[in-house]
Design a protein around this motif. Structure first.
Motif, PDB file in Angstrom:
ATOM      1  N   ILE A   1       0.855  -1.185   0.000  1.00 16.20           N
ATOM      2  CA  ILE A   1       0.000   0.000   0.000  1.00 16.20           C
ATOM      3  C   ILE A   1       0.886   1.227   0.000  1.00 16.20           C
ATOM      4  O   ILE A   1       1.723   1.407   0.898  1.00 16.20           O
ATOM      5  CB  ILE A   1      -0.951   0.021   1.213  1.00 16.20           C
ATOM      6  CG1 ILE A   1      -1.920  -1.154   1.154  1.00 16.20           C
ATOM      7  CG2 ILE A   1      -1.719   1.324   1.275  1.00 16.20           C
ATOM      8  CD1 ILE A   1      -1.538  -2.303   2.024  1.00 16.20           C
TER       9      ILE A   1
ATOM     10  N   GLU B   1      -3.791   4.006  -1.463  1.00 15.48           N
ATOM     11  CA  GLU B   1      -4.896   4.331  -0.549  1.00 15.48           C
ATOM     12  C   GLU B   1      -4.318   4.938   0.724  1.00 15.48           C
ATOM     13  O   GLU B   1      -3.224   4.572   1.166  1.00 15.48           O
ATOM     14  CB  GLU B   1      -5.704   3.077  -0.222  1.00 15.48           C
ATOM     15  CG  GLU B   1      -6.911   3.292   0.666  1.00 15.48           C
ATOM     16  CD  GLU B   1      -7.911   4.248   0.043  1.00 15.48           C
ATOM     17  OE1 GLU B   1      -8.018   5.376   0.556  1.00 15.48           O
ATOM     18  OE2 GLU B   1      -8.532   3.871  -0.965  1.00 15.48           O
TER      19      GLU B   1
ATOM     20  N   ILE C   1      -8.053   0.319   3.636  1.00 12.50           N
ATOM     21  CA  ILE C   1      -6.898  -0.574   3.549  1.00 12.50           C
ATOM     22  C   ILE C   1      -7.204  -1.922   4.201  1.00 12.50           C
ATOM     23  O   ILE C   1      -6.941  -2.987   3.627  1.00 12.50           O
ATOM     24  CB  ILE C   1      -5.665   0.086   4.209  1.00 12.50           C
ATOM     25  CG1 ILE C   1      -5.177   1.264   3.361  1.00 12.50           C
ATOM     26  CG2 ILE C   1      -4.543  -0.930   4.398  1.00 12.50           C
ATOM     27  CD1 ILE C   1      -4.073   2.064   4.019  1.00 12.50           C
TER      28      ILE C   1
ATOM     29  N   THR D   1      -9.815  -3.945   2.137  1.00  8.18           N
ATOM     30  CA  THR D   1      -9.202  -4.583   0.968  1.00  8.18           C
ATOM     31  C   THR D   1      -8.323  -5.750   1.378  1.00  8.18           C
ATOM     32  O   THR D   1      -8.331  -6.818   0.743  1.00  8.18           O
ATOM     33  CB  THR D   1      -8.375  -3.556   0.187  1.00  8.18           C
ATOM     34  OG1 THR D   1      -9.209  -2.450  -0.178  1.00  8.18           O
ATOM     35  CG2 THR D   1      -7.786  -4.178  -1.062  1.00  8.18           C
TER      36      THR D   1
ATOM     37  N   VAL E   1       2.634  -0.775   4.555  1.00  4.82           N
ATOM     38  CA  VAL E   1       1.935   0.509   4.523  1.00  4.82           C
ATOM     39  C   VAL E   1       2.995   1.599   4.496  1.00  4.82           C
ATOM     40  O   VAL E   1       3.734   1.793   5.457  1.00  4.82           O
ATOM     41  CB  VAL E   1       1.004   0.687   5.742  1.00  4.82           C
ATOM     42  CG1 VAL E   1       0.350   2.060   5.706  1.00  4.82           C
ATOM     43  CG2 VAL E   1      -0.054  -0.409   5.770  1.00  4.82           C
TER      44      VAL E   1
ATOM     45  N   VAL F   1      -1.518   8.013   6.297  1.00  5.21           N
ATOM     46  CA  VAL F   1      -2.824   7.365   6.383  1.00  5.21           C
ATOM     47  C   VAL F   1      -3.661   8.046   7.468  1.00  5.21           C
ATOM     48  O   VAL F   1      -3.125   8.726   8.354  1.00  5.21           O
ATOM     49  CB  VAL F   1      -2.672   5.860   6.680  1.00  5.21           C
ATOM     50  CG1 VAL F   1      -1.927   5.162   5.547  1.00  5.21           C
ATOM     51  CG2 VAL F   1      -1.957   5.625   8.002  1.00  5.21           C
TER      52      VAL F   1
END
Length: 460
Positions: A128, A156, A162, A165, A176, A182
């Motif tokens: 991600i 994202e 997140i 998904t 991440v 985020v």
């Protein structure tokens, strides 16, 4: 429709202590103006139930006695890079949360992209990216000539999206990049703030623990090199790793500061090349690329990093000072300890450098955190001050006390073996680290006091 009242707390950015109201100074660590407001969600308990029933969930925990707990080794998943596995303690553990920090341009995204592309060939992996576009990541992977047909990508920044998904794709490893970009919808603050970083990390950590997913978080660092965000973030994770190295430096060091599944202070060395980060299996040989004619002020020591010895070169430069206060500069060492060693050298060694500028440097950009470099630093200073080069095959280590005594350091025999393996034939070591049996091709000079070490250097 009734409106739920949102509670607020104030958290210190330095130590993580929280308070019910704002105050200028943190009572725990004493930092000023370090408290930030954190908005607490109205229903934090509902978040924990979102991933229940998912395949791989831990489920209900049963009470066991200490004798009933299985002592089998935790399963490890190799990353494909031996230096990375060394810092992790042998590999990635399912359900663990790893935090990798570093300066911009240090190579965090490059290292993780290389690792995920290799892991994706063996197990499901999800990357991600919140800071870069998918095209930018794809261009980097193409430039590094990485296998790209298996790794799943997602751009994202919403933590809820997140996890939703990831719950559908069920990856074994998830990255991440990064935790500072985020955000969660029910936290009324900007991404990167204390509340967003703490709540987002807690949400992602809960997902990883309940689903058995390996979660790797990328974190930014501040100007002084510490991890940005509240200290509570470091308490949530299982492993904290820092990727160090200047942008213009060829080598990068991966150092672990916290690891619940292995030893801390492990060191991994990588070389930055056109094909990305390449692991250096024998870092001692890299950091010992010395000139044929050794100048004064240079000496080699053996530092202990995690579970292995590492040979590094320490350089000193002593020159006449034209300032009222002579300069004391230490690169790769503690500057306060340098001042203390200079005082010991004057008091117990009879060498005064109070009117001299003293510069100390650890070659290769490494940072020596242990006290075994004390004796090597003093020998390099004396060599530069007297303008007398030390033998090229000489190695020095030992801790120096305030009374001039030379104290032993851990792993003395391993340090001597590492030096002998790289061609060193002389060593000045503490008397407590002297081997019981004499080596035929290796001369070990054991000293108890600083004066004995100075006499040994004078005889060379």
């Amino acid at each position: 429709m009734s409106k739920t009242k949102t509670k607020a707390a104030y958290v210190c950015n330095d130590c993580g202590a929280d308070y019910t109201k704002w105050q200028g100074q943190c009572s725990e660590c004493g930092a000023w103006n370090s408290l930030s407001e954190v908005r607490l969600g109205p229903t934090p308990g509902n978040r924990a139930a979102r991933f229940e029933g998912y395949a791989g969930s831990a489920g209900a925990n049963a009470v066991q006695t200490l004798a009933e707990i299985s002592l089998e080794d935790l399963p490890r998943i190799g990353t494909g890079a031996g230096e990375f596995d060394r810092v992790l303690g042998g590999g990635l553990v399912p359900g663990s949360v790893v935090l990798i920090g570093g300066h911009p341009g240090a190579g965090k995204s490059t290292l993780l992209l290389q690792t995920l592309c290799k892991l994706a060939e063996r197990l499901p992996a999800l990357y991600i990216t919140g800071e870069e576009s998918l095209q930018q990541v794809a261009m980097r992977a193409q430039r590094l000539k990485l296998p790209t047909d298996k790794l799943q990508m997602l751009s994202e920044t919403s933590v809820e999206s997140i996890c939703a998904t990831a719950q559908k794709l069920a990856p074994k490893v998830m990255v991440v990049d990064s935790i500072q970009v985020v955000h969660m919808a029910d936290i009324q603050s900007a991404p990167g703030s204390v509340s967003q970083v703490r709540e987002s990390a807690a949400y992602l950590t809960r997902f990883a623990k309940q689903t058995g997913t390996i979660l790797i978080l990328v974190g930014h660092v501040t100007k002084d090199g510490s991890l940005a965000g509240p200290k509570v973030l470091e308490h949530m994770i299982d492993c904290s790793i820092l990727l160090e190295g200047d942008n213009d430096a060829r080598f990068r060091t991966l150092r672990g500061s916290k690891n619940r599944f292995g030893a801390v202070n492990e060191l991994g060395v990588f070389a930055m090349t056109e094909q990305g980060l390449k692991e250096v299996s024998n870092p001692s040989a890299i950091f010992l690329q010395r000139a044929d004619d050794i100048a004064s002020g240079s000496v080699v020591m053996v530092m202990w990093e995690g579970t292995r010895p590492l040979l590094v070169e320490i350089q000193a430069l002593v020159d006449d000072s034209h300032l009222g206060n002579p300069r004391r500069v230490a690169v790769g060492l503690d500057q306060n300890r340098l001042s203390m060693l200079l005082a010991v050298l004057h008091r117990h060694g009879g060498i005064l450098v109070g009117d001299q500028d003293v510069f100390i440097n650890v070659v290769g950009g490494l940072r020596v955190m242990e006290t075994s470099a004390d004796l090597a630093v003093l020998m390099a200073i004396v060599s530069s001050f007297r303008d007398r080069p030390l033998p090229q095959d000489l190695m020095v280590f030992g801790e120096v006390g305030l009374s001039g005594e030379i104290r032993p350091v851990p792993g003395g025999q391993e340090r001597l073996r590492e030096a002998s393996k790289h061609g060193f034939r002389k060593a000045i070591v503490p008397h407590g680290n002297a081997p019981r049996e004499k080596h035929k091709d290796f001369e070990v000079i054991a000293v108890k006091h600083l004066s004995e070490a100075l006499d040994a250097v004078q005889n060379f």
